[in-house]
Design a protein around this motif. Structure first.
Motif, PDB file in Angstrom:
ATOM      1  N   ASN A  97       0.804  -1.235   0.000  1.00 35.91           N
ATOM      2  CA  ASN A  97       0.000   0.000   0.000  1.00 35.91           C
ATOM      3  C   ASN A  97       0.831   1.276   0.000  1.00 35.91           C
ATOM      4  OD1 ASN A  97      -2.185  -1.824   0.432  1.00 35.91           O
ATOM      5  ND2 ASN A  97      -1.647  -1.815   2.605  1.00 35.91           N
ATOM      6  N   PRO A  98       1.773   1.376  -0.934  1.00 35.88           N
ATOM      7  CA  PRO A  98       2.583   2.601  -0.928  1.00 35.88           C
ATOM      8  C   PRO A  98       1.817   3.799  -1.481  1.00 35.88           C
ATOM      9  CG  PRO A  98       3.254   1.165  -2.714  1.00 35.88           C
ATOM     10  CD  PRO A  98       2.119   0.472  -2.018  1.00 35.88           C
ATOM     11  N   HIS A  99       2.149   4.962  -0.973  1.00 38.23           N
ATOM     12  CA  HIS A  99       1.570   6.198  -1.515  1.00 38.23           C
ATOM     13  C   HIS A  99       2.715   7.053  -2.007  1.00 38.23           C
ATOM     14  CE1 HIS A  99      -2.400   5.299  -0.025  1.00 38.23           C
ATOM     15  NE2 HIS A  99      -1.809   4.861   1.072  1.00 38.23           N
ATOM     16  N   ASP A 101       3.924  10.508  -2.805  1.00 43.54           N
ATOM     17  CA  ASP A 101       3.516  11.871  -2.494  1.00 43.54           C
ATOM     18  C   ASP A 101       4.024  12.808  -3.600  1.00 43.54           C
ATOM     19  OD1 ASP A 101       3.191  14.439  -1.521  1.00 43.54           O
ATOM     20  OD2 ASP A 101       3.439  13.814   0.571  1.00 43.54           O
ATOM     21  N   LEU A 126       7.650   8.713  -0.321  1.00 43.22           N
ATOM     22  CA  LEU A 126       6.939   7.423  -0.259  1.00 43.22           C
ATOM     23  C   LEU A 126       6.464   7.136   1.162  1.00 43.22           C
ATOM     24  CD1 LEU A 126       9.117   5.020  -2.402  1.00 43.22           C
ATOM     25  CD2 LEU A 126       6.760   5.664  -2.827  1.00 43.22           C
ATOM     26  N   THR A 127       5.174   6.912   1.319  1.00 41.01           N
ATOM     27  CA  THR A 127       4.651   6.496   2.618  1.00 41.01           C
ATOM     28  C   THR A 127       3.873   5.196   2.396  1.00 41.01           C
ATOM     29  OG1 THR A 127       2.650   7.777   2.311  1.00 41.01           O
ATOM     30  CG2 THR A 127       4.456   8.870   3.481  1.00 41.01           C
ATOM     31  N   GLN A 128       3.599   4.457   3.483  1.00 39.03           N
ATOM     32  CA  GLN A 128       2.845   3.201   3.333  1.00 39.03           C
ATOM     33  C   GLN A 128       1.784   3.094   4.417  1.00 39.03           C
ATOM     34  OE1 GLN A 128       6.392   2.571   4.302  1.00 39.03           O
ATOM     35  NE2 GLN A 128       6.914   3.275   2.253  1.00 39.03           N
ATOM     36  N   GLU A 129       0.757   2.283   4.107  1.00 39.99           N
ATOM     37  CA  GLU A 129      -0.256   1.951   5.115  1.00 39.99           C
ATOM     38  C   GLU A 129       0.006   0.516   5.528  1.00 39.99           C
ATOM     39  OE1 GLU A 129      -4.408   2.406   3.917  1.00 39.99           O
ATOM     40  OE2 GLU A 129      -3.717   4.310   3.082  1.00 39.99           O
ATOM     41  N   THR A 192       4.217   6.832   9.366  1.00 42.04           N
ATOM     42  CA  THR A 192       3.760   6.605   7.978  1.00 42.04           C
ATOM     43  C   THR A 192       4.876   6.030   7.096  1.00 42.04           C
ATOM     44  OG1 THR A 192       4.352   8.872   7.444  1.00 42.04           O
ATOM     45  CG2 THR A 192       2.030   8.461   8.001  1.00 42.04           C
ATOM     46  N   LEU A 237       3.550   2.461  -8.005  1.00 43.27           N
ATOM     47  CA  LEU A 237       2.570   3.224  -8.800  1.00 43.27           C
ATOM     48  C   LEU A 237       1.665   2.204  -9.501  1.00 43.27           C
ATOM     49  CD1 LEU A 237       4.969   5.876 -10.440  1.00 43.27           C
ATOM     50  CD2 LEU A 237       3.489   6.231  -8.473  1.00 43.27           C
TER      51      LEU A 237
END
Ligand SMILES: NC(=O)C1=CN([C@@H]2O[C@H](COP(=O)(O)OP(=O)(O)OC[C@H]3O[C@@H](n4cnc5c(N)ncnc54)[C@H](OP(=O)(O)O)[C@@H]3O)[C@@H](O)[C@H]2O)C=CC1
Ligand SMILES: CC(C)=CCC[C@@H](C)[C@H]1CC[C@H]2C3=C(CC[C@]12C)[C@@]1(C)CCC(=O)[C@@H](C)[C@@H]1CC3
Length: 326
Positions: A97-99, A101, A126-129, A192, A237
């Motif tokens: 679940n990377p985001h 930014d 890069l942040t992750q859940e 995060t 991505l």
């Protein structure tokens, strides 16, 4: 003498490329054990390895590093099969679940952090859940670090032999950063950047393992494969199909002229992992991270880089990790 090698996360990417390179280096003298969570993918990996090295000894063990019982069961099976383990590659890893930014990315583009941002994925781009596993532990911590710690602990009897040396080789990352890690929250429940935290914890744990085990002939080293195009990277991505990444390759080759950490292929990324296989463990620096590097002209080499780790913190971490395993 035949060398016994176990590789976690050997079914794809850097782990699989490492197995291929190990077998090319010594097709007859190795007993390779692929430790993978998915049996079918493990079988496919073994078939691919045997297609290019038909006489090689390659076995499989099912192991999910995010599950305590799976790691303990797999370790029992490994101990049943082998009475000695020469190399343990701690390579399995996830960044779920990377985001990405986009704002932080464009801010970084117009700042002095531009090169480090590309080289390390740092700067908050890069942040992750994270999730909680059935064992009640944070999944990224469990998969990347704690599952491997349990594995080492369980395999201790076949890793430590009087008069012989064995090596632990971690696949860490340049994304490992002390600012993402806290000794008060080793699982990174609150932040995060659990991926960066887990990889920094690998760096610290490796240092502590050297302190505790060198006298028993067990040595631990840390590698960074660089930025490699693997399923982990494609997952960053998800809306960006692999062929678009391929279109970006000319841009990445150009970036490689500025930062030799853009190794890009799993083969290149496995460079430092293979290099360590050929070294005398006593000659290695426990505070170095061995970085796979590829020059602008495509030449592979290994560079040691000093890690930002301190002994006291590594001791605190190993104590906390031992407490988690009680
Ligand atoms: N790609 C990059 O740019 C970088 C990667 N790394 C690190 O390199 C290592 C290898 O990743 P990479 O090759 O890129 O990515 P891949 O996704 O191709 O490989 C990861 C491997 O780990 C396995 N794995 C994941 N979760 C578990 C689990 N719970 N139990 C057992 N095995 C598991 C995967 O198995 P399965 O096939 O079943 O999914 C796969 O074989 C990771 O530790 C990663 O953090 C570090 C720096 C940069
Ligand atoms: C779309 C364009 C032109 C650029 C985007 C590139 C980023 C997606 C890419 C740049 C640096 C990369 C990187 C990683 C992921 C993808 C990038 C952020 C990692 C964080 C992947 C996992 C790791 O462990 C790191 C070492 C990687 C560092 C660089």
């Amino acid at each position: 003498m035949t060398k016994v090698i176990l590789v976690t996360g050997a079914s794809s990417g850097i782990g699989l490329a490492l197995c291929e390179r190990l077998l090319s280096h010594d097709p007859e003298g190795l007993q390779l054990c692929l430790a993978c969570r998915d049996v079918q993918r493990a079988r496919d990996a073994r078939a691919a390895l045997l297609a290019s090295h038909p006489t090689a000894h390659v076995t499989l063990v099912q192991m999910d590093t995010s599950s305590v019982s799976s790691v303990i069961g797999a370790a029992q099976e490994v101990k049943r099969r082998y009475n000695r383990l020469d190399f343990l590659y701690l390579n399995a890893g996830i960044m779920p679940n990377p985001h990405f930014d986009v704002k932080a990315f464009f801010r970084g583009l117009f700042s002095s952090r531009i090169v480090t941002m590309f080289a390390t994925g740092g700067g908050g781009i890069l942040t992750q859940e994270d999730r909680v596993t059935a064992d009640g532990l944070q999944e990224i911590f469990m998969t990347n670090l704690f599952g491997h710690f349990l594995l080492i602990r369980e395999l201790e009897p076949i890793l430590c032999h009087a008069g012989l040396t064995s090596q632990l080789i971690w696949t860490s990352s340049s994304n490992a950063h002390p600012s993402a890690f806290s000794v008060d929250d080793i699982q990174h429940r609150r932040g995060t950047q659990p991926y960066s935290s887990s990889k920094y914890a690998c760096d610290l744990l490796s240092l502590a393992l050297n302190t505790h085990y060198n006298k028993q002939g067990l040595y631990s080293s840390v590698t960074c494969p660089g930025f490699v195009m693997t399923s982990l990277t494609y997952g960053i991505l998800p809306f960006f199909p692999p062929f678009l990444w391929t279109l970006l390759m000319p841009l990445f080759w150009l970036i490689r002229i500025l930062t030799n950490t853009f190794t890009l292929t799993p083969y290149n990324g496995a460079e430092a992992l293979l290099w360590l296989f050929k070294q005398q463990p006593e000659s290695l620096d426990p505070q170095a991270k061995y970085q796979s590097s590829t020059s602008g002209l495509g030449k592979n080499y290994t560079q040691p880089r000093k890690m930002d780790v301190d002994l006291h913190m590594s001791e605190v971490l190993i104590l906390s990790v031992k407490c988690c395993s009680l």
